[in-house]
Design an enzyme around this catalytic site. Structure first.
Site, mmCIF file in Angstrom:
data_model
loop_
_atom_site.group_PDB
_atom_site.id
_atom_site.type_symbol
_atom_site.label_atom_id
_atom_site.label_comp_id
_atom_site.label_asym_id
_atom_site.label_seq_id
_atom_site.Cartn_x
_atom_site.Cartn_y
_atom_site.Cartn_z
ATOM 1 N N GLN A 153 30.625 80.195 58.613
ATOM 2 C CA GLN A 153 31.353 78.864 58.590
ATOM 3 C C GLN A 153 30.680 77.983 59.231
ATOM 4 O O GLN A 153 30.633 78.239 61.208
ATOM 5 C CB GLN A 153 33.187 79.330 58.530
ATOM 6 C CG GLN A 153 33.919 78.143 58.051
ATOM 7 C CD GLN A 153 34.769 78.283 57.496
ATOM 8 O OE1 GLN A 153 35.908 79.525 57.722
ATOM 9 N NE2 GLN A 153 36.155 77.456 57.738
ATOM 10 N N LEU A 155 31.914 85.093 56.963
ATOM 11 C CA LEU A 155 32.069 84.816 55.773
ATOM 12 C C LEU A 155 30.482 85.125 54.860
ATOM 13 O O LEU A 155 31.199 85.741 53.786
ATOM 14 C CB LEU A 155 32.600 83.414 55.533
ATOM 15 C CG LEU A 155 32.210 83.012 54.076
ATOM 16 C CD1 LEU A 155 33.558 83.304 53.591
ATOM 17 C CD2 LEU A 155 32.311 81.456 53.782
ATOM 18 N N ARG A 164 40.432 84.648 50.860
ATOM 19 C CA ARG A 164 40.398 84.438 51.957
ATOM 20 C C ARG A 164 40.636 82.804 52.496
ATOM 21 O O ARG A 164 41.453 83.353 53.378
ATOM 22 C CB ARG A 164 38.779 84.993 52.127
ATOM 23 C CG ARG A 164 39.120 85.689 53.127
ATOM 24 C CD ARG A 164 37.490 86.426 53.877
ATOM 25 N NE ARG A 164 36.594 86.598 54.837
ATOM 26 C CZ ARG A 164 36.335 85.977 55.923
ATOM 27 N NH1 ARG A 164 36.082 84.407 55.437
ATOM 28 N NH2 ARG A 164 36.187 86.180 57.055
#
Length: 642
Positions: free
Chosen positions: A7, A86, A110
């Site tokens: 991210q 991620l 998630r």
């Protein structure tokens, strides 16, 4: 080596050239998500791409599609993969852990859970050594801030409650030390204790997912070591609240000879980080090694130098929770002076701290036959008896060439090897026991005599229970342990009984190696940091990591001390990687119940030689004598008992 970003790498327009190349996958993604993946990534008409619940599936999808396009275009498959936060899901997809849509569903869930997490904050600390970042954080008067990412030697990310991360004295402390302090545009405290509730919810979601064996080694964020080939879902759960150890991960790969890095996904954040890490890699004491698909799943470098032996290596083995019982070791206590002296030493330290005699609690004959399950006694008792059996053998002239710990027994092994003092080890387990007693929900553990594949095949039998450890596996049988809430353990045992599967409830009141202990994670990390750690004088085999302790573990003793009770016990993996040639080893079972002797007999065969010191069936003086006779034969040294 392929790396996948996390991210923060998302940008409008990403993946534009990929969506037309995989129309079937994109259509399936749209059906799962309920919106157009292409519109989100390329045009972002509703300006939601930077919202966590949208960012995570978008980034995963673009990275996975780019990987598929690269391979379809004739690109060579990677020797090893890693993903940042991620990005680890994209790495796992590349390694064959799940198909494209399953991975997308995982990151969708998630992202949804993380978007609903309590308000938090994150900030980057740049141009300051990561050790100094930790020192300053420890000195600040706040308990709600964690180091979430260690990205390079001089780049860390702090994460925690909004008010504490944005407290003026936090920023001032780092600026005064010469760092840049940059608040990040996020709404939650990723990779910190603030995500504990999210972690628990995600664990329940993962319990229904079947993961495939990995075809390519994947480096885990939370351990900086390779995933096991199977049974690895717990690492994805832990990743949510654990720090991303990127600096260590990349430094290890460089040390092992992986020098060709390719970033798969939007942007070049990891490419730039890799350049910084190349300039100043972390010293991980790793020898270069090839790491193909069949590479060992454990760190190969020992913490202590090996000396060639002309005889088999004598390995002392120490057990953990579930092996204890009232009156354990009492016969030796009455007859063996060295054992008694060691037990009394531990009991005196325990009494000074707790106000009661540990030996008296252990040898309470009025409770013989009852479960010995009071954590305030059993944690210290198991540590003390493992140490005392070692002292008894030392008095007979027998010393280990290496040590092996299983769950709580890892603390004993580390003490025997000199990595920490007896006093520090006992203090650690006593304080840990109080935290478990005061802060953690009650639970239970169940030892199942069946192939561990049953856990994956029959999720209906084990719903809500974590796979706490695997002791041995085979086509016909095996032994694994599950852990979780007491009611679920009772239900699982009844269901297994109806199926004709033997399952034994262990005498414990806590769900070790499951999320039931997560409430004390930060305190346990603090206990580990308080220990003065030394380089061990002999190799230490660890079931927590499925290999030997290495230099990096010594500098991260807080993580190791936590992983001992939280991570999965990987005894089967350790045996497969470290003890492939049974003729080279002689195993000395210093658990209270002779558990390891049973594992070796039923799971590994007669070529694995060894003996136990004591068990719950009595005649301990005779079994100790037989053990010494075996050691005499192996070492050529006469016992003082002779």
């Amino acid at each position: 080596m392929y790396v996948f970003p996390g991210q923060g790498s998302q940008r409008k327009g990403m993946g534009k050239e990929l969506f037309e190349k995989s129309p079937d996958l994109v259509a399936r993604a749209d059906r799962l998500l309920g919106y157009s993946l292409r519109d989100l990534c390329v045009d972002d008409p509703d300006r939601v791409l930077n919202r966590t619940e949208y960012t995570q599936p978008a980034l995963y999808a673009v990275s996975a599609l780019q990987y598929l396009d690269h391979i379809d275009s004739g690109g060579a498959p990677p020797a090893v993969v890693a993903g940042h936060s991620l990005g680890e899901y994209s790495a796992l997809f590349a390694a064959g852990a799940f198909d494209f849509v399953t991975g997308l569903d995982l990151v969708r869930r998630r992202g949804e859970l993380m978007s609903r997490a309590p308000k938090g904050a994150m900030a980057a600390v740049v141009n300051l050594d990561h050790e100094r970042v930790a020192e300053i954080l420890a000195a600040l008067p706040y308990s709600g801030i964690d180091i979430a990412n260690i990205n390079s030697r001089q780049q860390c990310i702090l994460s925690g409650t909004y008010d504490e991360v944005h407290a003026p004295d936090v920023r001032e402390a780092y600026i005064a030390a010469g760092a840049r302090f940059v608040p990040l545009n996020v709404s939650a405290a990723f990779h910190s204790r603030c995500m504990t509730e999210v972690q628990g919810e995600f664990a329940r979601h993962l319990s229904g997912v079947e993961f495939r064996p990995l075809r390519i080694p994947v480096i885990a964020n939370c351990t900086a070591r390779p995933y096991p080939t199977t049974g690895y879902s717990d690492l994805l759960v832990r990743q949510i609240s654990s720090p991303v150890r990127w600096y260590e991960s990349l430094s290890r790969l460089l040390a092992r000879g992986h020098d060709d890095f390719r970033e798969i996904g939007p942007g070049d954040v990891l490419t730039k980080l890799t350049a910084k890490i190349r300039e100043e890699p972390l010293a991980v004491e790793e020898a270069p090694a090839s790491e193909g698909a069949a590479a060992p799943q454990a760190p190969p470098a020992p913490a202590a130098p090996r000396r060639p032996l002309r005889r088999p290596e004598v390995v002392f083995m120490y057990g953990g929770q579930g092996t204890q019982y009232y009156s354990m070791g009492q016969e030796l206590y009455d007859t063996h002076p060295a054992f008694r002296d060691a037990m009394d030493r531990g009991s005196a330290l325990y009494e000074a701290a707790q106000g009661t005699s540990l030996v008296a609690a252990m040898h309470d004959n009025t409770r013989r036959g009852q479960d010995f399950d009071d954590i305030l006694h059993t944690h210290a008792a198991l540590y003390n008896i493992g140490w005392s059996l070692t002292e008894a053998l030392r008095a007979e002239g027998f010393h280990p060439d290496a040590v092996l710990g299983h769950s709580l027994g890892e603390y004993v092994a580390a003490t025997v090897a000199g990595a920490m003092s007896f006093e520090d080890g006992l203090d650690l387990v006593m304080k840990q026991a109080h935290l478990l007693d005061l802060r953690c929900r009650s639970g239970g553990m169940l030892s199942v005599l069946a192939s561990p594949s049953l856990y994956q095949r029959r999720r209906d039998l084990f719903a809500g229970l974590a796979l706490a450890g695997v002791n041995f596996t085979g086509d016909a049988t095996g032994n694994f342990v599950v852990s979780g809430e007491a009611e679920r353990v009772t239900e699982a045992r009844a269901a297994l009984d109806r199926e004709g599967v033997i399952a034994v409830r262990l005498p414990v009141r806590h769900g070790f190696h499951s999320d039931l202990v997560d409430d004390i994670r930060q305190e346990c990390l603090s206990l580990g940091r308080a220990v003065a750690v030394n380089s061990p004088t002999l190799p230490v085999y660890t079931c927590a990591y499925g290999g030997e302790l290495d230099g990096a573990t010594l500098t991260g003793w807080d993580d190791y001390a936590w992983d001992v009770i939280r991570g999965r016990v990987r005894f089967d993996e350790l045996m497969a990687t470290a003890f492939r040639d049974p003729a080279r080893h002689y195993f000395v079972d210093l658990s209270a119940s002779g558990s390891f002797a049973n594992f070796l007999k039923h799971g590994y065969g007669p070529d694995y030689r060894g003996a136990y010191a004591i068990n719950q069936f009595g005649n301990n003086a005779a079994s100790m004598e037989r053990l010494c006779e075996g050691l005499e034969e192996i070492t050529g040294r006469a016992s003082a008992l002779a």
